[in-house]
Write a protein that holds these residues in place. Structure first.
Motif, mmCIF file in Angstrom:
data_model
loop_
_atom_site.group_PDB
_atom_site.id
_atom_site.type_symbol
_atom_site.label_atom_id
_atom_site.label_comp_id
_atom_site.label_asym_id
_atom_site.label_seq_id
_atom_site.Cartn_x
_atom_site.Cartn_y
_atom_site.Cartn_z
ATOM 1 N N MET B 1 0.848 -1.209 0.000
ATOM 2 C CA MET B 1 0.000 0.000 0.000
ATOM 3 C C MET B 1 0.873 1.244 0.000
ATOM 4 N N GLY B 2 1.055 1.795 -1.144
ATOM 5 C CA GLY B 2 1.888 2.996 -1.213
ATOM 6 C C GLY B 2 1.060 4.238 -0.940
ATOM 7 N N ILE B 3 1.799 5.268 -0.655
ATOM 8 C CA ILE B 3 1.103 6.525 -0.335
ATOM 9 C C ILE B 3 0.350 7.074 -1.533
ATOM 10 N N GLU B 4 0.872 6.834 -2.736
ATOM 11 C CA GLU B 4 0.204 7.363 -3.933
ATOM 12 C C GLU B 4 -1.206 6.810 -4.054
ATOM 13 N N GLN B 5 -1.286 5.547 -3.733
ATOM 14 C CA GLN B 5 -2.586 4.908 -3.825
ATOM 15 C C GLN B 5 -3.588 5.555 -2.874
ATOM 16 N N LYS B 6 -3.090 5.779 -1.690
ATOM 17 C CA LYS B 6 -3.944 6.344 -0.667
ATOM 18 C C LYS B 6 -4.382 7.761 -1.049
ATOM 19 N N LEU B 7 -3.401 8.551 -1.453
ATOM 20 C CA LEU B 7 -3.736 9.932 -1.832
ATOM 21 C C LEU B 7 -4.717 9.936 -2.994
ATOM 22 N N GLY B 8 -4.519 9.015 -3.882
ATOM 23 C CA GLY B 8 -5.417 8.931 -5.016
ATOM 24 C C GLY B 8 -6.835 8.683 -4.574
ATOM 25 N N ASP B 9 -7.003 7.909 -3.554
ATOM 26 C CA ASP B 9 -8.349 7.651 -3.062
ATOM 27 C C ASP B 9 -8.979 8.878 -2.433
ATOM 28 N N MET B 10 -8.155 9.624 -1.660
ATOM 29 C CA MET B 10 -8.721 10.775 -0.942
ATOM 30 C C MET B 10 -8.964 11.956 -1.873
ATOM 31 N N GLY B 11 -8.129 12.062 -2.841
ATOM 32 C CA GLY B 11 -8.216 13.232 -3.691
ATOM 33 C C GLY B 11 -7.438 14.362 -3.062
ATOM 34 N N VAL B 12 -6.705 15.105 -3.873
ATOM 35 C CA VAL B 12 -5.906 16.207 -3.352
ATOM 36 C C VAL B 12 -6.349 17.496 -4.024
ATOM 37 N N VAL B 13 -6.513 18.521 -3.256
ATOM 38 C CA VAL B 13 -6.831 19.826 -3.815
ATOM 39 C C VAL B 13 -5.656 20.728 -3.559
ATOM 40 N N THR B 14 -5.175 21.359 -4.586
ATOM 41 C CA THR B 14 -4.124 22.344 -4.326
ATOM 42 C C THR B 14 -4.711 23.723 -4.508
ATOM 43 N N THR B 15 -4.224 24.666 -3.706
ATOM 44 C CA THR B 15 -4.695 26.046 -3.809
ATOM 45 C C THR B 15 -3.564 26.939 -3.356
ATOM 46 N N THR B 16 -3.742 28.217 -3.452
ATOM 47 C CA THR B 16 -2.720 29.101 -2.926
ATOM 48 C C THR B 16 -3.085 29.484 -1.503
ATOM 49 N N LEU B 17 -2.084 29.860 -0.758
ATOM 50 C CA LEU B 17 -2.322 30.282 0.620
ATOM 51 C C LEU B 17 -3.284 31.466 0.640
ATOM 52 N N GLU B 18 -3.080 32.349 -0.346
ATOM 53 C CA GLU B 18 -3.901 33.548 -0.423
ATOM 54 C C GLU B 18 -5.393 33.207 -0.504
ATOM 55 N N LYS B 19 -5.692 32.265 -1.369
ATOM 56 C CA LYS B 19 -7.091 31.888 -1.542
ATOM 57 C C LYS B 19 -7.649 31.235 -0.293
ATOM 58 N N ALA B 20 -6.824 30.393 0.323
ATOM 59 C CA ALA B 20 -7.282 29.706 1.531
ATOM 60 C C ALA B 20 -7.581 30.714 2.631
ATOM 61 N N VAL B 21 -6.677 31.692 2.784
ATOM 62 C CA VAL B 21 -6.881 32.697 3.825
ATOM 63 C C VAL B 21 -8.108 33.545 3.510
ATOM 64 N N GLY B 22 -8.238 33.921 2.241
ATOM 65 C CA GLY B 22 -9.395 34.733 1.854
ATOM 66 C C GLY B 22 -10.697 34.001 2.099
ATOM 67 N N TRP B 23 -10.695 32.711 1.821
ATOM 68 C CA TRP B 23 -11.899 31.908 2.040
ATOM 69 C C TRP B 23 -12.224 31.846 3.530
ATOM 70 N N ALA B 24 -11.197 31.668 4.349
ATOM 71 C CA ALA B 24 -11.417 31.591 5.793
ATOM 72 C C ALA B 24 -11.924 32.922 6.340
ATOM 73 N N ARG B 25 -11.298 33.987 5.878
ATOM 74 C CA ARG B 25 -11.710 35.301 6.381
ATOM 75 C C ARG B 25 -13.133 35.630 5.982
ATOM 76 N N SER B 26 -13.467 35.317 4.724
ATOM 77 C CA SER B 26 -14.748 35.782 4.220
ATOM 78 C C SER B 26 -15.912 35.058 4.888
ATOM 79 N N ASN B 27 -15.680 33.868 5.425
ATOM 80 C CA ASN B 27 -16.801 33.145 6.012
ATOM 81 C C ASN B 27 -16.859 33.234 7.527
ATOM 82 N N ALA B 28 -16.045 34.066 8.102
ATOM 83 C CA ALA B 28 -16.147 34.256 9.550
ATOM 84 C C ALA B 28 -16.011 35.737 9.869
ATOM 85 N N ILE B 29 -16.890 36.533 9.281
ATOM 86 C CA ILE B 29 -16.830 37.966 9.566
ATOM 87 C C ILE B 29 -17.620 38.241 10.840
#
Ligand code: SF4
Lengths: 166, 160
Positions: B1-29
Motif C-alpha cells: 500500500m503505497g502513499i500514492e494509492q492512498k492519496l489517489g483515493d482521498m483526492g488532493v486539492v491544491t490552492t494558494t495560501l492567499e485563496k485559503a486565507v481569503g476563504w477563511a476570512r470571508s466566512n467568519a466575519i
C-alpha cells in the motif's frame, strides 16, 4: 390690540397683545423680558417654561424674535411671550435665573442662531461639535451643504472626500 | 500500500495560501454592533431569525470594536458622531472592512444639511455601498455577499 386679562395684569410691561383662536401672544421688549417672566411665574402660576426658541426674519428689521412658551399646569393655560432683537445687537438678558430649564434652551439658541444671553452661567455650544464654525440656522447660511451629484460634477464633489472611489 | 494509492483515493486539492486565507476570512466575519439611525432597525432584522445572517458565517455582532472586523455603518452620521466613528474604526484590528448601509451613510441621503456627514467615505474607507432608505434585509445580505466575494479576491499584501 385685543385685551386679555393677562396683559392687563402686566400693564406697561407689554407693548402689544395678539389673540388668535384663544392663543395669547404677549409682545414685550428685551429689557423687560426677565420681569415679565418673573411676574407670570410668581403671580399668574405659569410654572413651566416649555420652550425657548428664536426666529430669524432676515432681511427684515428687527431681525430676530425670541419666543418663550409658558405653561400653567394649575390653570391649564399656555401663553407665548415674544421680544424682538435687531440684527446688530444679537443679545438678550438670560432668563435662566427665572426658569432653570432656560439654561440649555438658551445654549441651543446661542448654538444655532448666535444670539448671546447676557449673564448666562455657561454659554457654550450644546448640539453642534465644539469646534463648529458659524451658526447654521441663520438665514444667510445655505440650506444645502453639498451640490447634488450628477455624472458631470461627480468627480469634483468626490475630490473633497478622502476615501471616495477607492 | 503505497502513499500514492492512498492519496489517489482521498483526492488532493491544491490552492494558494492567499485563496485559503481569503476563504477563511470571508466566512467568519464578525460585524460590530453599531447602529446609528433608522437603518439599524433593518440591520437588527437582518440578524434576527427571519433573515438570519448566521447562514453566511456571521453568527454574532460584537459589542466591542476590538473583537470585530466589519463595521456596518447603519444610519446617518452626524458631524458630532464623526470623530467617534473614526475612533471606533481605528480601534478595530486589521483586516477590517466597512459597509455603508443606506443612502445616508453612502452620500448623506435626504439630509443635505449642516448636521450630517455627506457620506462616511469622508472619514473611513468604504468597501461596499448598500443603496436604499432603508435597505431591505435582502439588500444588506446582498451587500455582505458582495463583500465576501471581494474578501476572497483580496491579496494578502493588502493587510501587511
Ligand atoms: S438611509 Fe433612510 S432609513 Fe437609513 S438612516 Fe438614512 S433616513 Fe434612515
Amino acid at each position: 390690540m385685543s385685551d386679555s386679562p393677562l396683559a392687563q395684569s402686566l400693564g406697561d410691561l407689554i407693548t402689544e397683545t395678539r389673540v388668535f383662536r384663544d392663543e395669547v401672544t404677549l409682545i414685550t421688549t428685551r429689557e423687560r423680558v426677565v420681569e415679565v417672566l418673573t411676574r407670570l411665574r410668581d403671580g399668574e402660576h405659569f410654572e413651566v417654561l416649555t420652550d425657548l426658541t428664536a426666529v430669524d426674519f432676515h432681511p427684515a428689521e428687527p431681525r430676530f424674535a425670541l419666543v418663550y412658551l409658558l405653561t400653567s399646569l394649575q390653570r391649564n393655560m399656555r401663553v407665548r411671550i415674544k421680544c424682538f432683537l435687531n440684527g446688530s445687537e444679537r443679545a438678550a438678558p438670560t432668563v435662566s435665573g427665572v426658569f432653570a430649564s432656560a439654561n440649555w434652551l438658551e445654549r441651543e439658541v446661542y448654538d444655532l442662531f448666535g444670539i448671546h444671553f447676557e449673564g448666562h452661567p455657561d454659554l457654550r455650544r450644546i448640539v453642534l461639535p465644539n469646534d463648529y464654525v458659524g451658526h447654521p440656522l441663520l438665514k444667510e447660511v445655505p440650506v444645502q451643504v453639498e451640490e447634488v451629484s450628477f455624472t458631470f460634477n461627480r468627480r469634483r464633489i468626490e475630490a473633497g472626500k478622502i476615501f471616495a472611489g477607492e | 500500500m503505497g502513499i500514492e494509492q492512498k492519496l489517489g483515493d482521498m483526492g488532493v486539492v491544491t490552492t494558494t495560501l492567499e485563496k485559503a486565507v481569503g476563504w477563511a476570512r470571508s466566512n467568519a466575519i464578525w460585524p460590530m454592533l453599531f447602529g446609528l439611525a433608522c437603518c439599524a432597525i433593518e440591520m437588527m432584522s437582518t440578524q434576527a431569525s427571519r433573515y438570519d445572517l448566521s447562514r453566511f458565517g456571521m453568527e454574532l455582532m460584537r459589542a466591542s470594536p476590538r473583537q470585530s472586523d466589519l463595521m456596518i455603518v447603519a444610519g446617518r452620521v452626524s458631524r458630532k458622531m464623526a470623530p467617534v466613528l473614526r475612533n471606533l474604526y481605528d480601534q478595530m484590528p486589521e483586516p477590517k472592512w466597512v459597509i455603508a448601509m443606506g443612502d445616508c451613510a453612502s452620500c448623506g441621503g435626504v439630509f443635505n444639511n449642516y448636521a450630517v456627514v455627506q457620506g462616511v467615505d469622508e472619514i473611513v474607507p468604504v468597501d461596499v455601498y448598500v443603496a436604499g432608505c432603508p435597505p431591505r434585509p435582502e439588500t444588506l445580505i446582498d451587500g455582505i455577499l458582495r463583500l465576501q466575494e471581494k474578501i476572497k479576491k483580496e491579496p494578502l499584501k493588502k493587510w501587511q
